[in-house]
Motif scaffolding. Structure first.
Motif, PDB file in Angstrom:
ATOM      1  N   THR A  57      -5.834   2.358  11.708  1.00 58.67           N
ATOM      2  CA  THR A  57      -6.482   2.955  10.540  1.00 58.67           C
ATOM      3  C   THR A  57      -6.386   1.979   9.366  1.00 58.67           C
ATOM      4  OG1 THR A  57      -4.539   3.991   9.520  1.00 58.67           O
ATOM      5  CG2 THR A  57      -5.599   5.194  11.334  1.00 58.67           C
ATOM      6  N   LYS A  58      -6.944   2.367   8.246  1.00 64.50           N
ATOM      7  CA  LYS A  58      -6.868   1.522   7.051  1.00 64.50           C
ATOM      8  C   LYS A  58      -5.444   1.371   6.546  1.00 64.50           C
ATOM      9  CE  LYS A  58      -7.933   5.399   3.941  1.00 64.50           C
ATOM     10  NZ  LYS A  58      -6.578   5.516   3.393  1.00 64.50           N
ATOM     11  N   ASP A  59      -4.546   2.285   6.968  1.00 61.73           N
ATOM     12  CA  ASP A  59      -3.159   2.240   6.522  1.00 61.73           C
ATOM     13  C   ASP A  59      -2.247   1.468   7.471  1.00 61.73           C
ATOM     14  OD1 ASP A  59      -3.695   3.867   4.281  1.00 61.73           O
ATOM     15  OD2 ASP A  59      -3.507   5.681   5.503  1.00 61.73           O
ATOM     16  N   THR A  60      -2.776   1.040   8.609  1.00 65.54           N
ATOM     17  CA  THR A  60      -1.937   0.361   9.601  1.00 65.54           C
ATOM     18  C   THR A  60      -1.454  -0.983   9.067  1.00 65.54           C
ATOM     19  OG1 THR A  60      -3.198   1.420  11.385  1.00 65.54           O
ATOM     20  CG2 THR A  60      -1.782  -0.438  11.983  1.00 65.54           C
ATOM     21  N   VAL A  61      -0.143  -1.159   9.078  1.00 69.74           N
ATOM     22  CA  VAL A  61       0.474  -2.409   8.636  1.00 69.74           C
ATOM     23  C   VAL A  61       0.756  -3.309   9.832  1.00 69.74           C
ATOM     24  CG1 VAL A  61       2.515  -3.438   7.550  1.00 69.74           C
ATOM     25  CG2 VAL A  61       1.518  -1.327   6.620  1.00 69.74           C
ATOM     26  N   ARG A  95       0.838  -1.210   0.000  1.00 66.92           N
ATOM     27  CA  ARG A  95       0.000   0.000   0.000  1.00 66.92           C
ATOM     28  C   ARG A  95       0.869   1.255   0.000  1.00 66.92           C
ATOM     29  NH1 ARG A  95      -2.171  -1.813   5.854  1.00 66.92           N
ATOM     30  NH2 ARG A  95      -1.965  -3.755   4.706  1.00 66.92           N
ATOM     31  N   ALA A  96       0.317   2.337  -0.517  1.00 65.17           N
ATOM     32  CA  ALA A  96       1.072   3.587  -0.670  1.00 65.17           C
ATOM     33  C   ALA A  96       1.398   4.217   0.677  1.00 65.17           C
ATOM     34  CB  ALA A  96       0.289   4.565  -1.542  1.00 65.17           C
ATOM     35  N   ASN A  97       0.414   4.260   1.557  1.00 67.76           N
ATOM     36  CA  ASN A  97       0.597   4.851   2.885  1.00 67.76           C
ATOM     37  C   ASN A  97       0.707   3.736   3.912  1.00 67.76           C
ATOM     38  OD1 ASN A  97       0.284   7.597   1.957  1.00 67.76           O
ATOM     39  ND2 ASN A  97      -1.894   7.134   1.705  1.00 67.76           N
ATOM     40  N   LYS A  98       1.744   3.813   4.753  1.00 72.25           N
ATOM     41  CA  LYS A  98       1.998   2.751   5.731  1.00 72.25           C
ATOM     42  C   LYS A  98       2.075   3.347   7.122  1.00 72.25           C
ATOM     43  CE  LYS A  98       4.666   0.358   2.182  1.00 72.25           C
ATOM     44  NZ  LYS A  98       5.966  -0.240   1.796  1.00 72.25           N
ATOM     45  N   VAL A 156      -4.005  -5.958   9.537  1.00 73.65           N
ATOM     46  CA  VAL A 156      -2.967  -5.554  10.491  1.00 73.65           C
ATOM     47  C   VAL A 156      -2.249  -6.785  11.041  1.00 73.65           C
ATOM     48  CG1 VAL A 156      -2.485  -4.325  12.646  1.00 73.65           C
ATOM     49  CG2 VAL A 156      -4.292  -3.502  11.119  1.00 73.65           C
ATOM     50  N   ARG A 157      -0.926  -6.722  11.087  1.00 77.11           N
ATOM     51  CA  ARG A 157      -0.124  -7.789  11.688  1.00 77.11           C
ATOM     52  C   ARG A 157       0.288  -7.382  13.097  1.00 77.11           C
ATOM     53  NH1 ARG A 157      -2.386 -10.211   8.593  1.00 77.11           N
ATOM     54  NH2 ARG A 157      -1.712 -11.042   6.583  1.00 77.11           N
ATOM     55  N   PHE A 158       0.423  -8.386  13.974  1.00 76.56           N
ATOM     56  CA  PHE A 158       0.756  -8.154  15.381  1.00 76.56           C
ATOM     57  C   PHE A 158       2.085  -8.819  15.697  1.00 76.56           C
ATOM     58  CE2 PHE A 158      -0.767  -8.976  20.035  1.00 76.56           C
ATOM     59  CZ  PHE A 158       0.025  -7.932  20.485  1.00 76.56           C
ATOM     60  N   HIS A 159       3.081  -7.991  16.055  1.00 71.69           N
ATOM     61  CA  HIS A 159       4.398  -8.490  16.453  1.00 71.69           C
ATOM     62  C   HIS A 159       4.594  -8.286  17.952  1.00 71.69           C
ATOM     63  CE1 HIS A 159       8.745  -7.434  17.370  1.00 71.69           C
ATOM     64  NE2 HIS A 159       8.788  -8.718  17.094  1.00 71.69           N
ATOM     65  N   THR A 185       3.874   6.915  12.213  1.00 71.01           N
ATOM     66  CA  THR A 185       3.989   6.143  13.457  1.00 71.01           C
ATOM     67  C   THR A 185       3.064   6.697  14.530  1.00 71.01           C
ATOM     68  OG1 THR A 185       6.317   5.636  13.010  1.00 71.01           O
ATOM     69  CG2 THR A 185       5.579   5.423  15.277  1.00 71.01           C
ATOM     70  N   THR A 186       2.430   5.800  15.263  1.00 77.18           N
ATOM     71  CA  THR A 186       1.672   6.175  16.453  1.00 77.18           C
ATOM     72  C   THR A 186       2.285   5.464  17.650  1.00 77.18           C
ATOM     73  OG1 THR A 186      -0.405   6.477  15.247  1.00 77.18           O
ATOM     74  CG2 THR A 186      -0.566   6.128  17.630  1.00 77.18           C
ATOM     75  N   VAL A 187       2.651   6.229  18.663  1.00 76.87           N
ATOM     76  CA  VAL A 187       3.192   5.672  19.904  1.00 76.87           C
ATOM     77  C   VAL A 187       2.113   5.798  20.968  1.00 76.87           C
ATOM     78  CG1 VAL A 187       4.996   5.827  21.655  1.00 76.87           C
ATOM     79  CG2 VAL A 187       5.546   6.294  19.252  1.00 76.87           C
ATOM     80  N   VAL A 188       1.532   4.671  21.368  1.00 72.75           N
ATOM     81  CA  VAL A 188       0.468   4.724  22.359  1.00 72.75           C
ATOM     82  C   VAL A 188       1.073   4.864  23.753  1.00 72.75           C
ATOM     83  CG1 VAL A 188      -1.181   3.422  20.972  1.00 72.75           C
ATOM     84  CG2 VAL A 188       0.340   2.197  22.516  1.00 72.75           C
ATOM     85  N   PRO A 189       0.378   5.565  24.660  1.00 77.69           N
ATOM     86  CA  PRO A 189       0.911   5.785  26.004  1.00 77.69           C
ATOM     87  C   PRO A 189       0.733   4.557  26.889  1.00 77.69           C
ATOM     88  CG  PRO A 189      -1.271   6.744  25.827  1.00 77.69           C
ATOM     89  CD  PRO A 189      -0.931   6.213  24.456  1.00 77.69           C
ATOM     90  N   VAL A 190       1.280   4.633  28.090  1.00 74.05           N
ATOM     91  CA  VAL A 190       1.091   3.589  29.103  1.00 74.05           C
ATOM     92  C   VAL A 190       0.599   4.248  30.383  1.00 74.05           C
ATOM     93  CG1 VAL A 190       2.826   2.034  28.155  1.00 74.05           C
ATOM     94  CG2 VAL A 190       3.514   3.774  29.817  1.00 74.05           C
TER      95      VAL A 190
END
Length: 392
Positions: free
Chosen positions: A138-142, A88-91, A172-175, A117-122
């Motif tokens: 989002t639809k662009d989340t890899v 996809r164009a946007n990642k 979406v893949r989960f690592h 990039t999104t960095v979620v808080p803790v």
């Protein structure tokens, strides 16, 4: 004076039988497992047997095991491999504010290349809220990359709940960085919705320079290394036969004794924190042993403490003079004089984030060792107390 090694999160001692096995293999099985002659075939057979053993211990299929040089490479392969394979164009990548440097810096590098990039808080204990991850997709989340056990505080992330959330988004893949978790806390490869899981041998009694990535069947990655097409083309390079076999043996021994080890280490952790509660200068970062569900929300082998305003290297060197070896932050970041990025993300001020030490123990430790650690910790803090104003 006897030295007590309390830095297992940085690296564990190799198990004696694993050392013997690796040494013997270096003498006998030096052939390239890609060679067509008999010695090469024997070496390949050892690699395949080790792959099957690791798969069995991790609840995976043999073809889902990719051998790497360790946790850093496994994390980079999972993250960069996912991004570079996506068409996809946007990642977009989602990660947390408390990841190990091998994830955090990898994501930062991709961000500098234009990847959003999104960095979620803790929260104040260092835990990710699955709702924050869901809101960020989002639809662009890899990819979402969240560690299982924090390398500085030992806090356990809600991987099962996160996997359940992420599974609602098939694109979406989960690592999961499982380097500090293996052999310490439970993990369910088939039931938790994880696509990639990183491991490192020297965190569970195996050799340095060996690791693996669990890669769910059908998930594709772009390789970081190109060459001879080893490891199904995901990781070219001649396989380290002695290292692979030694890692599989270390994992087998670790997993066979996991439950009894966890119980012992949780008891030692409680014993140590009972002493820390008697030292008003020290603060516990992460989950206290007297909290509800403490034994599901923290790993058993890590205790992170702060002496606000006191430089951690001063505490570490004082403890070393008393025969106690501990660390600050992670081994990868221990030479940095900056406050702990993890503790700052948990909401602690710079004094507390700058004055933290990490104590981590393992199989060789006994209740008596923890008693000695507590006594010497008390003694060191008492000696440092009058020097506070000069050391800050």
């Amino acid at each position: 004076m006897k030295t007590y090694y309390f830095d297992h999160s940085a690296s564990t001692p190799m198990l004696p039988t694993v050392i013997e096995t690796m040494s013997e293999l270096m003498k006998l099985h030096y052939a390239n497992p890609g060679a067509l002659h008999r010695s090469g075939a024997e070496a390949l057979k050892l690699v395949d047997r080790a792959r099957g053993s690791i798969a069995e211990r991790m609840g995976a299929k043999p073809e889902e095991i990719i051998f790497t040089s360790g946790g850093t490479e496994s994390n980079n392969l999972a993250i960069k491999g996912s991004i570079h394979k996506a068409t996809r164009a946007n990642k977009h990548i989602i990660t947390s504010a408390v990841e190990h440097a091998s994830v955090y810096e990898c994501v930062r590098q991709l961000e500098a290349m234009g990847i959003r990039t999104t960095v979620v808080p803790v929260d104040r204990f260092g835990r990710v809220n699955p709702e924050d991850v869901e809101s960020a997709i989002t639809k662009d989340t890899v990819l979402v990359s969240i560690m299982q056990v924090n390398n500085e505080t030992g806090v356990v992330q809600p991987i099962s709940e996160l996997g359940n959330v992420i599974s609602r988004f098939p694109h979406v893949r989960f690592h999961v960085d499982g380097v500090q978790a293996i052999g310490k806390v439970p993990f369910d490869w088939t039931g938790w919705g994880v696509h990639m899981y990183s491991g490192s041998a020297h965190k569970f009694g195996g050799p340095k320079g060996m690791g693996f990535l669990l890669l769910k069947s059908g998930v594709e990655l772009a390789p970081l290394l190109n060459g001879g097409d080893q490891e199904q083309g995901f990781r070219s390079g001649t396989q380290n036969v002695p290292g692979i076999v030694a890692m599989s043996q270390a994992l087998r021994l670790t997993m066979e004794s996991r439950d009894s080890r966890r119980a012992r280490m949780y008891a030692m952790r409680r014993q140590l924190l009972d002493v820390v509660d008697q030292i008003p200068e020290l603060f516990i970062n992460g989950v206290h042993s007297n909290m509800d569900n403490a034994e599901t929300e923290t790993a058993p082998h890590v205790v992170n403490l702060s002496y606000p305003g006191m430089r951690p290297e001063v505490i570490i060197h004082m403890l070393e003079k008393h025969g106690i070896l501990v660390s600050t932050q992670s081994a990868c970041s221990s030479k940095s004089l900056l406050p702990s990025r993890v503790l700052l993300a948990m909401g602690h001020d710079e004094d507390r984030a700058s004055g933290s030490i990490r104590i981590s123990f393992g199989d060789e430790h006994t209740d008596k060792d923890i008693e000695i650690l507590g006594e010497r910790l008390k003694s060191v803090v008492a000696k440092l107390k009058p020097l506070e104003r000069n050391i800050k």
